[in-house]
Scaffold this motif. Structure first.
Motif, PDB file in Angstrom:
ATOM      1  N   LYS A 144       7.367  -4.387  16.017  1.00 24.17           N
ATOM      2  CA  LYS A 144       7.543  -3.068  15.390  1.00 24.17           C
ATOM      3  C   LYS A 144       8.273  -2.125  16.357  1.00 24.17           C
ATOM      4  CE  LYS A 144       6.031  -1.817  11.875  1.00 24.17           C
ATOM      5  NZ  LYS A 144       6.579  -1.847  10.491  1.00 24.17           N
ATOM      6  N   THR A 168       1.853  -7.114   7.960  1.00 23.79           N
ATOM      7  CA  THR A 168       0.900  -6.184   8.582  1.00 23.79           C
ATOM      8  C   THR A 168      -0.398  -6.857   9.041  1.00 23.79           C
ATOM      9  OG1 THR A 168       0.111  -5.638   6.370  1.00 23.79           O
ATOM     10  CG2 THR A 168       1.740  -4.161   7.331  1.00 23.79           C
ATOM     11  N   ASP A 228      13.286 -12.457   0.023  1.00 25.55           N
ATOM     12  CA  ASP A 228      12.845 -12.417   1.411  1.00 25.55           C
ATOM     13  C   ASP A 228      13.826 -11.567   2.225  1.00 25.55           C
ATOM     14  OD1 ASP A 228      12.114 -12.879   3.997  1.00 25.55           O
ATOM     15  OD2 ASP A 228      12.174 -15.076   3.864  1.00 25.55           O
ATOM     16  N   LEU A 229      13.353 -10.451   2.729  1.00 30.33           N
ATOM     17  CA  LEU A 229      14.236  -9.547   3.490  1.00 30.33           C
ATOM     18  C   LEU A 229      14.583 -10.110   4.861  1.00 30.33           C
ATOM     19  CD1 LEU A 229      12.724  -6.062   2.580  1.00 30.33           C
ATOM     20  CD2 LEU A 229      14.886  -7.028   1.781  1.00 30.33           C
ATOM     21  N   LEU A 278       0.827  -1.212   0.000  1.00 31.22           N
ATOM     22  CA  LEU A 278       0.000   0.000   0.000  1.00 31.22           C
ATOM     23  C   LEU A 278       0.864   1.266   0.000  1.00 31.22           C
ATOM     24  CD1 LEU A 278      -2.919   1.217   0.601  1.00 31.22           C
ATOM     25  CD2 LEU A 278      -2.410   0.860   2.992  1.00 31.22           C
ATOM     26  N   LEU A 279       1.748   1.390   0.974  1.00 39.84           N
ATOM     27  CA  LEU A 279       2.538   2.624   1.077  1.00 39.84           C
ATOM     28  C   LEU A 279       3.749   2.600   0.149  1.00 39.84           C
ATOM     29  CD1 LEU A 279       2.802   3.741   4.801  1.00 39.84           C
ATOM     30  CD2 LEU A 279       2.059   5.061   2.836  1.00 39.84           C
ATOM     31  N   TYR A 315       2.677  -8.128  16.799  1.00 38.70           N
ATOM     32  CA  TYR A 315       3.019  -7.170  15.735  1.00 38.70           C
ATOM     33  C   TYR A 315       3.582  -5.889  16.351  1.00 38.70           C
ATOM     34  CZ  TYR A 315       1.886  -3.605  12.152  1.00 38.70           C
ATOM     35  OH  TYR A 315       1.925  -2.548  11.266  1.00 38.70           O
ATOM     36  N   ILE A 342       8.979   2.827   8.550  1.00 41.99           N
ATOM     37  CA  ILE A 342       7.557   3.082   8.817  1.00 41.99           C
ATOM     38  C   ILE A 342       7.092   2.181   9.955  1.00 41.99           C
ATOM     39  CG2 ILE A 342       5.279   3.337   7.777  1.00 41.99           C
ATOM     40  CD1 ILE A 342       7.547   5.004   6.418  1.00 41.99           C
ATOM     41  N   THR A 394      -4.150   3.044   7.282  1.00 37.89           N
ATOM     42  CA  THR A 394      -3.819   3.712   6.016  1.00 37.89           C
ATOM     43  C   THR A 394      -4.629   3.042   4.908  1.00 37.89           C
ATOM     44  OG1 THR A 394      -1.639   4.035   6.973  1.00 37.89           O
ATOM     45  CG2 THR A 394      -1.856   4.469   4.628  1.00 37.89           C
ATOM     46  N   HIS A 437       8.639  -8.527  -2.377  1.00 35.79           N
ATOM     47  CA  HIS A 437       8.787  -9.835  -1.744  1.00 35.79           C
ATOM     48  C   HIS A 437       8.885 -10.908  -2.840  1.00 35.79           C
ATOM     49  CE1 HIS A 437       7.199 -12.726   1.614  1.00 35.79           C
ATOM     50  NE2 HIS A 437       8.438 -12.986   1.269  1.00 35.79           N
ATOM     51  N   THR A 439       2.497   5.491  11.350  1.00 38.07           N
ATOM     52  CA  THR A 439       1.205   5.810  10.750  1.00 38.07           C
ATOM     53  C   THR A 439       0.153   4.877  11.346  1.00 38.07           C
ATOM     54  OG1 THR A 439       0.001   6.114   8.662  1.00 38.07           O
ATOM     55  CG2 THR A 439       1.560   4.308   8.741  1.00 38.07           C
TER      56      THR A 439
HETATM   57  N1  LIG Z   1      -1.670  -0.048   6.373  1.00 35.07           N
HETATM   58  C1  LIG Z   1      -1.855   0.367   7.615  1.00 35.07           C
HETATM   59  O1  LIG Z   1      -2.995   0.586   8.056  1.00 35.07           O
HETATM   60  C2  LIG Z   1      -0.664   0.604   8.509  1.00 35.07           C
HETATM   61  C3  LIG Z   1      -0.918   1.071   9.802  1.00 35.07           C
HETATM   62  C4  LIG Z   1       0.162   1.306  10.645  1.00 35.07           C
HETATM   63  C5  LIG Z   1       1.461   1.080  10.204  1.00 35.07           C
HETATM   64  N2  LIG Z   1       1.673   0.603   8.958  1.00 35.07           N
HETATM   65  C6  LIG Z   1       3.075   0.354   8.555  1.00 35.07           C
HETATM   66  O2  LIG Z   1       3.288   0.924   7.280  1.00 35.07           O
HETATM   67  C7  LIG Z   1       4.262   0.152   6.575  1.00 35.07           C
HETATM   68  C8  LIG Z   1       3.731  -0.173   5.207  1.00 35.07           C
HETATM   69  O3  LIG Z   1       2.544  -0.953   5.373  1.00 35.07           O
HETATM   70  P1  LIG Z   1       1.537  -1.249   4.172  1.00 35.07           P
HETATM   71  O4  LIG Z   1       0.199  -0.921   4.646  1.00 35.07           O
HETATM   72  O5  LIG Z   1       2.056  -0.656   2.909  1.00 35.07           O
HETATM   73  O6  LIG Z   1       1.663  -2.832   4.152  1.00 35.07           O
HETATM   74  P2  LIG Z   1       1.414  -3.872   2.980  1.00 35.07           P
HETATM   75  O7  LIG Z   1       0.491  -3.314   1.961  1.00 35.07           O
HETATM   76  O8  LIG Z   1       1.077  -5.148   3.653  1.00 35.07           O
HETATM   77  O9  LIG Z   1       2.870  -3.969   2.345  1.00 35.07           O
HETATM   78  C9  LIG Z   1       3.944  -4.620   2.994  1.00 35.07           C
HETATM   79  C10 LIG Z   1       4.858  -5.157   1.925  1.00 35.07           C
HETATM   80  O10 LIG Z   1       5.937  -5.879   2.555  1.00 35.07           O
HETATM   81  C11 LIG Z   1       6.201  -7.019   1.762  1.00 35.07           C
HETATM   82  N3  LIG Z   1       6.826  -8.091   2.536  1.00 35.07           N
HETATM   83  C12 LIG Z   1       6.218  -8.863   3.481  1.00 35.07           C
HETATM   84  N4  LIG Z   1       7.077  -9.796   3.915  1.00 35.07           N
HETATM   85  C13 LIG Z   1       8.245  -9.613   3.234  1.00 35.07           C
HETATM   86  C14 LIG Z   1       9.504 -10.277   3.241  1.00 35.07           C
HETATM   87  N5  LIG Z   1       9.737 -11.326   4.058  1.00 35.07           N
HETATM   88  N6  LIG Z   1      10.468  -9.812   2.415  1.00 35.07           N
HETATM   89  C15 LIG Z   1      10.238  -8.763   1.600  1.00 35.07           C
HETATM   90  N7  LIG Z   1       9.077  -8.088   1.550  1.00 35.07           N
HETATM   91  C16 LIG Z   1       8.084  -8.514   2.359  1.00 35.07           C
HETATM   92  C17 LIG Z   1       4.832  -7.465   1.279  1.00 35.07           C
HETATM   93  O11 LIG Z   1       4.933  -8.295   0.159  1.00 35.07           O
HETATM   94  P3  LIG Z   1       3.894  -9.525  -0.012  1.00 35.07           P
HETATM   95  O12 LIG Z   1       2.525  -8.919   0.178  1.00 35.07           O
HETATM   96  O13 LIG Z   1       4.145  -9.976  -1.415  1.00 35.07           O
HETATM   97  O14 LIG Z   1       4.226 -10.534   1.027  1.00 35.07           O
HETATM   98  C18 LIG Z   1       4.154  -6.121   0.963  1.00 35.07           C
HETATM   99  O15 LIG Z   1       4.377  -5.713  -0.364  1.00 35.07           O
HETATM  100  C19 LIG Z   1       4.548  -1.071   7.453  1.00 35.07           C
HETATM  101  O16 LIG Z   1       5.732  -0.848   8.171  1.00 35.07           O
HETATM  102  C20 LIG Z   1       3.383  -1.122   8.417  1.00 35.07           C
HETATM  103  O17 LIG Z   1       3.775  -1.692   9.643  1.00 35.07           O
HETATM  104  C21 LIG Z   1       0.637   0.361   8.088  1.00 35.07           C
END
Ligand SMILES: NC(=O)c1ccc[n+]([C@@H]2O[C@H](COP(=O)([O-])OP(=O)(O)OC[C@H]3O[C@@H](n4cnc5c(N)ncnc54)[C@H](OP(=O)(O)O)[C@@H]3O)[C@@H](O)[C@H]2O)c1
Length: 297
Positions: A140, A76, A50-51, A15-16, A136, A111, A162, A35, A159
């Motif tokens: 974090k 997440t 895989d990070l 998403l972000l 989680y 983030i 989102t 990923h 954040t």
């Molecule tokens: N969205 C929210 O409401 C929210 C709220 C608070 C904080 N945040 C923080 O904002 C940041 C971005 O979140 P987001 O909402 O953009 O999350 P997201 O849409 O779930 O994106 C996370 C990305 O990380 C990748 N990923 C997961 N495991 C991985 C691995 N082992 N190696 C490499 N990449 C990997 C995922 O790929 P795959 O999907 O292909 O596994 C996905 O593309 C995160 O740090 C999250 O904690 C988000």
């Protein structure tokens, strides 16, 4: 953005990370990390793996020389993190340590989340005591500490809730998709946060980077709202049937991971630093509506 910096975005399929990649496409030398192999390969430098795997991150460290890493990669799904704590640790904590170790010269923009806070009756400020309720949030928070200890130049941006209409699995997309299909859904009335669109969140993250922000900042919307009221607001503002949304209490749900009733983030310090207000839900709905109509938010 300072001239054409070399920026590595992790979680670029999310998403972000995806939104930030769009915004920075013409402004920086981008390296995008996914990923899994993305379906469409663009002109940018694309990497995947895989990070949480030290060999993978170490080989990236030898190959890439970013000035800046925006770390959006995370697991997440809060209930999945609770069910599989080792998996959560691997991506939410170990991966952060590996990135810091393998890119010692890059500034890290990491983030993070409002779930670093526990139960309270007001949204957390950056200098408030933390106390995560779930796995989680604990991972974090531990990752934040690593990022802060690694360099005083690093930046942590917390954040919360989102959203947009199209990316990943987010609450807005779920509500919009379900109501458009005529499906009944529910939202909880006793958990609130201050949602922010991925557009506004990405703009604010870039603005903080532009202003050379370091340490810790909160971003979120102006409006604090329960999930139920948010779902109803989505229905009313996007011409969908709010009658399809019913109210529940979080105790009715049997979710694995506990969540604070008052989540969300106090963003007043960020507003003072940037000299701008956080967006209202109305501002963000207009951006989402425009993006849906014209492709421009
Ligand atoms: N969205 C929210 O409401 C929210 C709220 C608070 C904080 N945040 C923080 O904002 C940041 C971005 O979140 P987001 O909402 O953009 O999350 P997201 O849409 O779930 O994106 C996370 C990305 O990380 C990748 N990923 C997961 N495991 C991985 C691995 N082992 N190696 C490499 N990449 C990997 C995922 O790929 P795959 O999907 O292909 O596994 C996905 O593309 C995160 O740090 C999250 O904690 C988000």
């Amino acid at each position: 953005m300072p001239d054409r910096r070399h920026i590595l975005i992790t979680g670029a399929g999310g998403l972000l990370g995806g939104r930030l990649a769009q915004l920075l496409r013409k402004k920086a030398h981008l390296m995008l990390h996914f990923h899994h192999a993305p379906k469409k390969l663009g002109a940018e430098n694309i990497f995947y793996g895989d990070l949480g795997d030290s060999d993978h991150v170490s080989s990236l460290g030898k190959l890439l020389k970013p000035d800046l890493i925006i770390n959006c990669a995370a697991l997440t799904d809060v209930d999945l993190c609770e069910r599989e704590p080792e998996l959560s640790k691997k991506i939410n904590l170990t991966a952060v340590r590996l990135l810091l170790d393998c890119f010692p010269r890059a500034k890290m923009v990491h983030i993070s989340t409002d779930y670093v806070f526990g139960e309270r009756d007001y949204p957390g400020r950056p200098d408030d005591a933390t106390g995560p309720l779930n796995t989680y949030g604990r991972h974090k928070l531990d990752a934040e500490r690593l990022v802060a200890e690694a360099s005083p130049d690093n930046l942590i941006v917390r954040t919360n809730t989102t959203y947009d209409m199209t990316s990943g699995n987010n609450f807005f997309k779920f509500v919009y998709g379900s109501l458009t299909a005529g499906k009944k859904i529910f939202g909880v009335t006793d958990q609130s946060s201050n949602p922010i669109s991925s557009y506004s969140a990405s703009d604010l993250i870039l603005e903080l980077i532009n202003r050379d922000a370091v340490d810790l900042f909160h971003i979120g919307g102006q409006d604090f709202i329960s999930r139920y009221d948010f779902a109803v607001a989505i229905a009313r503002n996007f011409g969908l049937k709010s009658k399809l949304v019913s109210a529940k209490e979080s105790g009715d749900l049997n979710r694995l991971a506990p969540r604070p009733r008052t989540a969300g983030l106090d963003c007043s310090a960020t507003e003072r630093f940037l000299k701008q207000l956080m967006p209202s839900i109305k501002d963000d709905f207009i951006r989402i509506y425009r993006e849906n109509q014209t492709g421009e938010a």
